[in-house]
Design a protein around this motif. Structure first.
Motif, PDB file in Angstrom:
ATOM      1  N   ILE A 164       0.829  -1.223   0.000  1.00 45.05           N
ATOM      2  CA  ILE A 164       0.000   0.000   0.000  1.00 45.05           C
ATOM      3  C   ILE A 164       0.856   1.262   0.000  1.00 45.05           C
ATOM      4  CG2 ILE A 164      -1.986  -1.123   1.053  1.00 45.05           C
ATOM      5  CD1 ILE A 164      -1.164   0.087   3.737  1.00 45.05           C
ATOM      6  N   GLY A 165       1.972   1.214  -0.696  1.00 44.21           N
ATOM      7  CA  GLY A 165       2.753   2.432  -0.898  1.00 44.21           C
ATOM      8  C   GLY A 165       3.694   2.782   0.220  1.00 44.21           C
ATOM      9  N   ASN A 166       4.173   1.764   0.947  1.00 44.20           N
ATOM     10  CA  ASN A 166       5.187   1.968   1.993  1.00 44.20           C
ATOM     11  C   ASN A 166       4.700   2.841   3.146  1.00 44.20           C
ATOM     12  OD1 ASN A 166       7.267   0.370   0.760  1.00 44.20           O
ATOM     13  ND2 ASN A 166       7.568   2.034  -0.708  1.00 44.20           N
ATOM     14  N   ASP A 204     -10.956   3.542  -0.701  1.00 46.28           N
ATOM     15  CA  ASP A 204     -10.642   4.964  -0.815  1.00 46.28           C
ATOM     16  C   ASP A 204      -9.423   5.220  -1.700  1.00 46.28           C
ATOM     17  OD1 ASP A 204     -12.751   5.486   0.831  1.00 46.28           O
ATOM     18  OD2 ASP A 204     -11.545   5.995   2.587  1.00 46.28           O
ATOM     19  N   ASN A 205      -8.576   4.201  -1.868  1.00 50.11           N
ATOM     20  CA  ASN A 205      -7.333   4.389  -2.614  1.00 50.11           C
ATOM     21  C   ASN A 205      -7.254   3.480  -3.836  1.00 50.11           C
ATOM     22  OD1 ASN A 205      -5.514   6.245  -0.777  1.00 50.11           O
ATOM     23  ND2 ASN A 205      -6.482   4.769   0.598  1.00 50.11           N
ATOM     24  N   ALA A 206      -8.415   3.074  -4.333  1.00 47.47           N
ATOM     25  CA  ALA A 206      -8.453   2.146  -5.468  1.00 47.47           C
ATOM     26  C   ALA A 206      -7.786   2.715  -6.710  1.00 47.47           C
ATOM     27  CB  ALA A 206      -9.902   1.770  -5.775  1.00 47.47           C
ATOM     28  N   ASP A 207      -7.778   4.053  -6.832  1.00 44.25           N
ATOM     29  CA  ASP A 207      -7.157   4.670  -8.009  1.00 44.25           C
ATOM     30  C   ASP A 207      -5.662   4.877  -7.843  1.00 44.25           C
ATOM     31  OD1 ASP A 207      -7.589   6.493  -5.974  1.00 44.25           O
ATOM     32  OD2 ASP A 207      -7.776   8.204  -7.335  1.00 44.25           O
ATOM     33  N   VAL A 208      -5.138   4.556  -6.645  1.00 41.85           N
ATOM     34  CA  VAL A 208      -3.712   4.772  -6.353  1.00 41.85           C
ATOM     35  C   VAL A 208      -2.950   3.458  -6.246  1.00 41.85           C
ATOM     36  CG1 VAL A 208      -2.056   5.817  -4.765  1.00 41.85           C
ATOM     37  CG2 VAL A 208      -4.299   6.892  -5.118  1.00 41.85           C
TER      38      VAL A 208
END
Length: 326
Positions: A164-166, A204-208
């Motif tokens: 999930i992006g560190n 909430d972060n599906a686009d990231v």
């Protein structure tokens, strides 16, 4: 527990015991560190070498080699003994016969010597050996603690962090529960990121971030120790520092939440076995067992893991003519 002098003992000064000793000494966790090993000359050499290293640090921990009975004065004994044999698979259960024999040798001796402190056990298979320590020591169940899935949970959080992006793993609440072995499971239903449930965080972060492959992450956490072992022949620094963390948390009454292998008395529907679950760790050892309401799938996995532990525990008790687990 002594208020004036904080004493930690280590039984077994192989790779894990040395890593734990190094962390305790250099983090100044205890006032006195006692180490004991069946190879007394080796243990003396390690004590001398550790004393040399302290001169170069702010620590003033005193270290000494002692006979096994000499550990009885300690507040906490860290157990890192192991049968010296080559591990040929990722199953820790293959170590049971040798580890059980060592346990049945050393625990009665420490009980006779009057040890009344806390045991923290890393010896594998951790859950079964933790229960044997409880049965043989005469200590309350909250004073006998296995490291269990603590290190597995740390690996789990680190793998989630990468996915999930560190995000700092310390901002992720996530635990592996069950056996410290192949049957452990991830408690996905209780994973949070910054307090936000993982399902919501992902939405909430599906686009990231891409959606987490949960099966892949869980399996990687479950077998990460073997990935280390097959490359270097052992694991030592992670589990050694975990032992030191447990000792510090007890001595400082940290009341920190961690996974650990602890004896059950109805929690999670289990009795008379040790298994990995979240706990509050403090001066009294296990201050509280945190009860998760697991999902149906998680309950199935956890129950299967408990059944496996109980089967091997019962078999070991019967081999040593102890009463079987109910």
């Amino acid at each position: 527990m002594s208020e004036a002098v904080r004493r930690v003992g280590i039984v077994g000064i192989g790779n894990v015991g040395k890593a734990a000793a190094s962390a305790i000494l250099h983090e100044n966790i205890a006032d006195e560190l006692y180490i004991s090993d069946i190879d007394t000359e080796r243990a003396k050499g390690e004590a001398f070498d550790f004393a040399d290293s302290i001169e170069l640090t702010p620590s003033r921990t005193r270290v000494a080699e002692v006979p096994l009975a000499g550990l009885a004065v300690c507040d906490v004994i860290l157990v890192a003994v192991t049968e010296r044999k080559k591990v040929i698979s990722d199953s820790r259960l293959e170590l049971l016969k040798g580890s059980a024999a060592i346990t049945y040798d050393i625990v009665p001796k420490l009980r006779k010597a009057g040890f009344k402190g806390k045991y923290v056990i890393a010896t594998n298979p951790c859950d079964i050996i933790t229960y044997l320590f409880y049965k043989l020591s005469g200590l309350p169940k909250n004073h006998v603690i296995g490291t269990g899935t603590a290190l597995d949970s740390m690996r789990f959080r680190r793998l989630l962090s990468k996915a999930i992006g560190n995000v700092d793993p310390r901002s992720i609440n996530a635990f592996m529960v069950g056996e410290h072995g192949d049957s452990q499971i991830a408690a996905w239903s209780h994973v949070t990121v910054g307090g936000q449930p993982l399902d919501q965080f992902e939405a909430d972060n599906a686009d990231v971030f891409p959606k987490i492959n949960r099966e892949e992450v869980e399996d990687a956490a479950r077998h990460f120790g073997w990935e280390i072992h097959k490359r270097k022949g052992n694991t030592q620094f992670g589990i050694g520092n975990e032992l030191a963390f447990f000792a510090r948390s007890i001595l400082n009454d940290a009341r920190i939440v961690t996974a650990a292998s602890v004896v059950q008395n109805g929690e999670y529907g289990q009795h008379d076995l040790a298994i990995g679950v979240p706990i509050v760790l403090g001066r009294n050892g296990v201050e509280k067992i945190i009860r998760y309401q697991l999902s149906e799938k998680e309950w199935e996995g956890f129950s299967a893991s408990a059944d496996l532990i109980k089967r091997y525990t019962t078999q070991t008790l019967e081999e040593h003519q102890e009463p079987a687990v109910n």
